[in-house]
Design a protein around this motif. Structure first.
Motif, mmCIF file in Angstrom:
data_model
loop_
_atom_site.group_PDB
_atom_site.id
_atom_site.type_symbol
_atom_site.label_atom_id
_atom_site.label_comp_id
_atom_site.label_asym_id
_atom_site.label_seq_id
_atom_site.Cartn_x
_atom_site.Cartn_y
_atom_site.Cartn_z
ATOM 1 N N ALA A 1 0.839 -1.209 0.000
ATOM 2 C CA ALA A 1 0.000 0.000 0.000
ATOM 3 C C ALA A 1 0.872 1.257 0.000
ATOM 4 O O ALA A 1 0.523 2.264 -0.626
ATOM 5 C CB ALA A 1 -0.918 -0.011 1.219
ATOM 6 N N GLU A 2 2.020 1.176 0.686
ATOM 7 C CA GLU A 2 2.906 2.338 0.760
ATOM 8 C C GLU A 2 3.548 2.617 -0.608
ATOM 9 O O GLU A 2 3.622 3.767 -1.043
ATOM 10 C CB GLU A 2 3.994 2.018 1.787
ATOM 11 C CG GLU A 2 4.516 3.223 2.523
ATOM 12 C CD GLU A 2 5.473 2.806 3.633
ATOM 13 O OE1 GLU A 2 4.986 2.348 4.685
ATOM 14 O OE2 GLU A 2 6.692 2.918 3.449
ATOM 15 N N ILE A 3 3.987 1.553 -1.279
ATOM 16 C CA ILE A 3 4.615 1.743 -2.604
ATOM 17 C C ILE A 3 3.580 2.267 -3.602
ATOM 18 O O ILE A 3 3.847 3.193 -4.376
ATOM 19 C CB ILE A 3 5.236 0.424 -3.124
ATOM 20 C CG1 ILE A 3 6.238 -0.152 -2.112
ATOM 21 C CG2 ILE A 3 5.919 0.649 -4.465
ATOM 22 C CD1 ILE A 3 6.710 -1.558 -2.430
ATOM 23 N N LYS A 4 2.386 1.666 -3.562
ATOM 24 C CA LYS A 4 1.325 2.146 -4.460
ATOM 25 C C LYS A 4 0.968 3.600 -4.134
ATOM 26 O O LYS A 4 0.693 4.404 -5.031
ATOM 27 C CB LYS A 4 0.082 1.253 -4.346
ATOM 28 C CG LYS A 4 0.266 -0.084 -5.058
ATOM 29 C CD LYS A 4 -0.800 -1.076 -4.696
ATOM 30 C CE LYS A 4 -1.938 -1.126 -5.650
ATOM 31 N NZ LYS A 4 -2.895 -2.224 -5.317
ATOM 32 N N GLY A 5 1.029 3.945 -2.857
ATOM 33 C CA GLY A 5 0.770 5.328 -2.432
ATOM 34 C C GLY A 5 1.801 6.284 -3.031
ATOM 35 O O GLY A 5 1.470 7.398 -3.450
ATOM 36 N N ASP A 6 3.075 5.844 -3.090
ATOM 37 C CA ASP A 6 4.127 6.673 -3.707
ATOM 38 C C ASP A 6 3.836 6.888 -5.191
ATOM 39 O O ASP A 6 3.980 7.999 -5.720
ATOM 40 C CB ASP A 6 5.496 5.990 -3.560
ATOM 41 C CG ASP A 6 6.106 6.219 -2.181
ATOM 42 O OD1 ASP A 6 5.411 6.775 -1.310
ATOM 43 O OD2 ASP A 6 7.272 5.833 -1.987
ATOM 44 N N ILE A 7 3.456 5.796 -5.863
ATOM 45 C CA ILE A 7 3.143 5.901 -7.308
ATOM 46 C C ILE A 7 1.967 6.870 -7.500
ATOM 47 O O ILE A 7 1.986 7.729 -8.386
ATOM 48 C CB ILE A 7 2.832 4.498 -7.884
ATOM 49 C CG1 ILE A 7 4.093 3.620 -7.830
ATOM 50 C CG2 ILE A 7 2.281 4.587 -9.314
ATOM 51 C CD1 ILE A 7 3.860 2.133 -8.081
ATOM 52 N N ASP A 8 0.967 6.763 -6.637
ATOM 53 C CA ASP A 8 -0.200 7.644 -6.729
ATOM 54 C C ASP A 8 0.176 9.106 -6.452
ATOM 55 O O ASP A 8 -0.369 10.020 -7.078
ATOM 56 C CB ASP A 8 -1.302 7.194 -5.755
ATOM 57 C CG ASP A 8 -1.899 5.851 -6.159
ATOM 58 O OD1 ASP A 8 -1.727 5.464 -7.338
ATOM 59 O OD2 ASP A 8 -2.513 5.177 -5.297
ATOM 60 N N ALA A 9 1.104 9.308 -5.492
ATOM 61 C CA ALA A 9 1.534 10.683 -5.178
ATOM 62 C C ALA A 9 2.215 11.318 -6.385
ATOM 63 O O ALA A 9 1.988 12.499 -6.691
ATOM 64 C CB ALA A 9 2.487 10.667 -3.978
ATOM 65 N N ILE A 10 3.023 10.531 -7.081
ATOM 66 C CA ILE A 10 3.700 11.056 -8.285
ATOM 67 C C ILE A 10 2.651 11.323 -9.375
ATOM 68 O O ILE A 10 2.690 12.354 -10.058
ATOM 69 C CB ILE A 10 4.789 10.069 -8.774
ATOM 70 C CG1 ILE A 10 5.890 9.955 -7.711
ATOM 71 C CG2 ILE A 10 5.372 10.517 -10.119
ATOM 72 C CD1 ILE A 10 6.840 8.790 -7.909
ATOM 73 N N GLY A 11 1.701 10.398 -9.491
ATOM 74 C CA GLY A 11 0.616 10.579 -10.465
ATOM 75 C C GLY A 11 -0.172 11.853 -10.181
ATOM 76 O O GLY A 11 -0.493 12.626 -11.100
ATOM 77 N N ALA A 12 -0.449 12.116 -8.894
ATOM 78 C CA ALA A 12 -1.214 13.307 -8.510
ATOM 79 C C ALA A 12 -0.417 14.580 -8.823
ATOM 80 O O ALA A 12 -0.965 15.573 -9.312
ATOM 81 C CB ALA A 12 -1.544 13.249 -7.018
ATOM 82 N N MET A 13 0.877 14.503 -8.575
ATOM 83 C CA MET A 13 1.753 15.653 -8.845
ATOM 84 C C MET A 13 1.714 16.007 -10.340
ATOM 85 O O MET A 13 1.560 17.173 -10.728
ATOM 86 C CB MET A 13 3.188 15.262 -8.435
ATOM 87 C CG MET A 13 4.220 16.331 -8.584
ATOM 88 S SD MET A 13 5.864 15.642 -8.267
ATOM 89 C CE MET A 13 6.041 15.908 -6.527
ATOM 90 N N ILE A 14 1.795 14.971 -11.176
ATOM 91 C CA ILE A 14 1.792 15.193 -12.632
ATOM 92 C C ILE A 14 0.427 15.730 -13.085
ATOM 93 O O ILE A 14 0.339 16.670 -13.880
ATOM 94 C CB ILE A 14 2.156 13.888 -13.367
ATOM 95 C CG1 ILE A 14 3.609 13.506 -13.042
ATOM 96 C CG2 ILE A 14 1.970 14.023 -14.883
ATOM 97 C CD1 ILE A 14 4.006 12.115 -13.460
#
Ligand code: SF4
Length: 357
Positions: free
Chosen positions: A57-70
């Motif tokens: 969940a933490e790794i997927k959260g990181d991917i989502d955070a980058i996605g949100a930033m973009i």
């Protein structure tokens, strides 16, 4: 920072990635922390913290955070009339919206990745294949779905793990979107592997390498010229070539040895148990290895430590990430080595550049 953006763009970034991943401006994603082995006597990496797995969940959260930033940058871009392009004023507007981004190392890494086309990603840290296969497949699938522009995903892996992991699991990981593995072979000589506490034998290197290739991975094997010093150079060169011949990886990459202060091998050298090779002697070792190589790999000198010079005082080898295609370029590399042997300063252990791990 507004209440909406607080923590929204937070994600972890590790310290290390191979030179070729820097050259391709890879997106850096931390899947595990540090190295699960952490005993190699020459290694200065990951020394201050223990290995740990990161929850899915933490790794997927990181991917989502980058996605949100973009996504937020693209929305700002449209608002500012740049049709989704990330221009300078979009970046400034992002920072005005969330001043913490100004000191967010991950933000500049993502900008660098986007500006190069967002094509490659590197999974940090030392051995992502330690993750349970289901978990790794799940996060890889999430990564690929979130960023369809990614064409290549790579990571570090240990031969030991590749030798032990069931073949079907390796194939599933490759199919889920992990394309390339960077493996620290260092040497193929069993006595030297034991001395440097690599925790793996030449046979295990071969088994791990063959398993990786059978699973469909592109395989990049790093070896360390000079690692055996004057004491072991000949066995190191010959047996490394023989192991690489058995594997025949896609890439063979030279990362010359440098004794980092604070490492056990540096202490051994200080106590006289290891005598460093001069630049010429290291090239003579390299010559024996190249002569013995019988592969169809690309042989690369893309690490900053490959600092031998030619007659004009320039770098002897191309530092291209695609290197020299063997066997076609084998004679060319041998000619360069001959030129380098004549051109090097002879002082033991001298180098023009400090080597970065
Ligand atoms: S060389 Fe690789 S496997 Fe060995 S301790 Fe360093 S990071 Fe770990």
């Amino acid at each position: 920072m507004t209440a909406e953006t607080a923590g929204k763009y937070d994600f972890e970034v590790g310290m290390y990635r191979p030179p070729s991943e820097g050259g391709s401006h890879s997106l850096l994603l931390r899947f595990t922390r540090n190295c699960p082995w952490n005993k190699c006597t020459f290694c200065a990496m990951y020394k201050h913290e223990k290995f740990s797995m990161r929850p899915v969940a933490e790794i997927k959260g990181d991917i989502d955070a980058i996605g949100a930033m973009i996504k937020d940058m693209q929305a700002l871009s449209w608002k500012l009339g740049h049709a989704g392009q990330i221009q300078r004023d979009v970046i400034i507007a992002m920072i005005e919206q969330d001043p913490d981004l100004n000191t967010n190392h991950g933000f500049s890494m993502v900008l660098d990745w986007l500006s190069s086309g967002g094509k490659t990603a590197f999974l940090q840290d030392g051995n992502s294949l330690m993750m349970a296969t289901d978990n790794l497949v799940e996060v890889l699938t999430h990564l690929r779905n979130t960023f369809p522009s990614i064409e290549r995903v790579t990571t570090y892996a240990r031969s030991k793990t590749l030798a032990r992991k069931p073949q079907a699991e390796l194939t599933a990981i490759c199919k889920a979107g992990l394309d390339r593995l960077h493996v620290g072979l260092e040497s193929g000589d069993d006595a030297l592997l034991k001395k440097i506490k690599k925790g793996v034998s030449g046979e295990e290197h071969i088994k791990g390498g063959k398993n990786a290739l059978a699973a469909g991975f592109q395989l990049s094997e790093y070896w360390m010229p000079g690692l055996g010093g004057k004491e072991d150079w000949e066995n190191h060169a010959r047996n490394t070539a023989l192991v690489l011949n058995q594997i025949n990886p896609h890439y063979i990459r030279s990362r010359p040895f440098y004794p980092f202060p604070g490492t056990p091998i540096h202490a051994a050298q200080q106590q006289g148990a290891l005598t460093l090779l001069s630049p010429q002697e290291t090239l003579m070792e390299l010559k024996l290895l190249i002569e013995t190589l019988d592969v169809t790999s690309k042989v690369c000198f893309d690490h900053a430590g490959n600092s031998w010079v030619n007659r004009s005082g320039r770098l002897l080898f191309s530092q291209s990430y695609e290197g020299y295609q063997f066997p076609d370029d084998k004679q060319r590399v041998l000619h360069l080595i001959e030129e380098g042997i004549e051109a090097q300063p002879g002082k033991s252990g001298s180098r023009r550049f400090r080597i970065i791990p």
